[in-house]
Write a protein that holds these residues in place. Structure first.
Motif, mmCIF file in Angstrom:
data_model
loop_
_atom_site.group_PDB
_atom_site.id
_atom_site.type_symbol
_atom_site.label_atom_id
_atom_site.label_comp_id
_atom_site.label_asym_id
_atom_site.label_seq_id
_atom_site.Cartn_x
_atom_site.Cartn_y
_atom_site.Cartn_z
ATOM 1 N N LEU A 37 0.668 -1.453 -0.064
ATOM 2 C CA LEU A 37 -0.059 0.249 0.308
ATOM 3 C C LEU A 37 1.189 1.266 0.356
ATOM 4 O O LEU A 37 1.764 1.393 0.623
ATOM 5 N N GLY A 38 0.076 2.258 -0.841
ATOM 6 C CA GLY A 38 0.825 4.007 -0.793
ATOM 7 C C GLY A 38 0.427 4.293 -1.728
ATOM 8 O O GLY A 38 -0.679 3.633 -2.719
ATOM 9 N N CYS A 39 1.291 5.380 -1.775
ATOM 10 C CA CYS A 39 0.573 6.689 -2.958
ATOM 11 C C CYS A 39 1.538 6.186 -4.419
ATOM 12 O O CYS A 39 2.236 5.546 -4.471
ATOM 13 N N THR A 40 0.626 5.957 -5.339
ATOM 14 C CA THR A 40 1.052 5.650 -6.336
ATOM 15 C C THR A 40 0.855 6.803 -7.571
ATOM 16 O O THR A 40 1.154 6.174 -9.073
ATOM 17 N N ASN A 46 4.460 12.517 -1.725
ATOM 18 C CA ASN A 46 4.752 11.260 -1.073
ATOM 19 C C ASN A 46 4.166 9.850 -1.652
ATOM 20 O O ASN A 46 4.319 8.615 -1.375
ATOM 21 N N TYR A 47 4.968 10.291 -2.548
ATOM 22 C CA TYR A 47 4.911 9.030 -4.143
ATOM 23 C C TYR A 47 5.743 7.593 -3.713
ATOM 24 O O TYR A 47 6.729 8.393 -3.233
ATOM 25 N N ASN A 48 5.368 6.543 -3.244
ATOM 26 C CA ASN A 48 6.025 5.422 -3.326
ATOM 27 C C ASN A 48 6.271 4.650 -4.326
ATOM 28 O O ASN A 48 5.009 3.650 -4.973
ATOM 29 N N CYS A 57 -3.991 8.334 0.243
ATOM 30 C CA CYS A 57 -4.400 9.208 0.837
ATOM 31 C C CYS A 57 -2.665 9.945 -0.040
ATOM 32 O O CYS A 57 -1.287 10.399 0.900
ATOM 33 N N CYS A 58 -2.777 10.131 -1.705
ATOM 34 C CA CYS A 58 -1.877 11.128 -1.829
ATOM 35 C C CYS A 58 -1.829 12.252 -1.367
ATOM 36 O O CYS A 58 -3.337 12.714 -1.382
ATOM 37 N N GLN A 59 -0.503 13.110 -1.406
ATOM 38 C CA GLN A 59 -0.159 14.442 -0.585
ATOM 39 C C GLN A 59 0.532 15.205 -1.671
ATOM 40 O O GLN A 59 1.492 14.833 -2.486
ATOM 41 N N TYR A 60 -0.023 16.722 -2.020
ATOM 42 C CA TYR A 60 0.084 17.445 -2.640
ATOM 43 C C TYR A 60 0.716 19.022 -2.529
ATOM 44 O O TYR A 60 1.349 19.489 -3.556
ATOM 45 N N ASN A 61 1.011 19.331 -1.112
ATOM 46 C CA ASN A 61 1.952 19.661 -0.260
ATOM 47 C C ASN A 61 2.082 19.109 0.843
ATOM 48 O O ASN A 61 2.249 18.583 1.319
ATOM 49 N N ASN A 62 4.074 19.743 0.614
ATOM 50 C CA ASN A 62 4.922 19.155 1.632
ATOM 51 C C ASN A 62 4.759 19.564 3.345
ATOM 52 O O ASN A 62 4.902 18.288 4.013
ATOM 53 N N LEU A 63 3.454 20.378 4.003
ATOM 54 C CA LEU A 63 3.290 20.588 5.325
ATOM 55 C C LEU A 63 1.241 20.045 5.621
ATOM 56 O O LEU A 63 1.201 21.126 4.166
ATOM 57 N N GLY A 207 -7.006 11.546 7.257
ATOM 58 C CA GLY A 207 -9.171 11.668 7.299
ATOM 59 C C GLY A 207 -9.351 13.631 7.387
ATOM 60 O O GLY A 207 -8.520 14.478 7.440
ATOM 61 N N ASP A 208 -10.656 13.937 7.941
ATOM 62 C CA ASP A 208 -10.941 15.458 8.037
ATOM 63 C C ASP A 208 -10.863 15.305 9.788
ATOM 64 O O ASP A 208 -10.705 14.491 10.082
ATOM 65 N N PHE A 209 -11.016 16.907 9.887
ATOM 66 C CA PHE A 209 -10.800 16.968 11.153
ATOM 67 C C PHE A 209 -12.154 16.746 12.313
ATOM 68 O O PHE A 209 -13.527 17.192 11.662
#
Length: 231
Positions: A37-40, A46-48, A57-63, A207-209
């Motif tokens: 499992l990971g971001c593809t 966070n590409y794995n 759970c791919c992310q496009y901003n570092n922070l 997740g959401d807050f």
């Protein structure tokens, strides 16, 4: 007499063949031991490259802003988020950020503001020089006090202006990078129901807050995942 022996043999054989109930195995849905499992998405921070199944759970901003405590509980030491042995509302407020990228992230000079300080141009907190956040590590800034504990190995600071001053309503947390670009905006107003606990992404990162204790996870978890595990 012969019939008696036949019946007895059948009974003995039946008992000897009894087994515990076992869930049937569906040959069309086997467990795949090769699943990773990971971001593809290669465009994500966070590409794995080893992943063969996307975890959503791919992310496009570092922070990423992962947890905020702007309304610590005032019941005894329930609100002692910084672990210094006393409850002080402004000191126990905190903001938790996570470097979700695959690379070290220098956050030196990043600025934190509440609404009032954003209007005046005076940051509530400026991240000290030399603050480099490793991949999947947290950065926590408390309003003040003497933070005590390992906080999951996070980098921990107290607000350089001695207070985060996040009001329980009608306030916004704004974070700018070292060149003045706004990178995170968190509107407290939408969640301003005096929770006496933090708001955290559950599940963490993806997740959401929601209110931290909504799934019996305690009132806060600065520097760690919501269940207390390190990132």
């Amino acid at each position: 007499m012969k019939n008696k022996y036949i019946i007895l043999a059948v009974i003995i054989f039946s008992f000897s063949c009894e087994t515990e109930d076992v869930a049937p195995i569906n040959p069309n849905d086997p467990v795949d031991p090769t699943e990773i499992l990971g971001c593809t998405d290669p465009n994500a921070v966070n590409y794995n490259s080893d992943a063969n199944t996307d975890d959503g759970c791919c992310q496009y901003n570092n922070l990423l802003l992962n947890e905020v405590l702007y309304d610590p509980s005032n019941s005894g030491l329930d609100g002692d988020a910084n672990g210094d042995g006393e409850y002080v509302h402004n000191d126990d407020e905190f903001v938790e950020l996570v470097n979700v990228s695959n690379s070290n992230l220098d956050i030196s000079g990043y600025e934190f503001y509440d609404n009032a300080n954003l209007m005046s141009g005076m940051p509530n907190h400026i991240v000290p020089p030399g603050t480099v956040l490793p991949p999947m590590k947290a950065y926590v800034v408390f309003g003040g006090g003497n933070p005590t504990g390992d906080f999951g190995g996070a980098i921990v600071h107290t607000a350089s202006a001695s207070v985060l001053n996040l009001n329980n309503s009608s306030d916004t947390l704004t974070i700018k990078n070292d060149i003045g670009e706004t990178i995170i905006v968190f509107d407290v107003e939408a969640l301003s129901n005096n929770p006496n606990e933090s708001y955290s992404r559950i599940p963490d990162i993806c997740g959401d807050f929601v209110q931290h204790n909504s799934t019996s996870l305690g009132l806060f978890s600065p520097g760690t995942k919501s269940n207390g595990d390190p990132f």
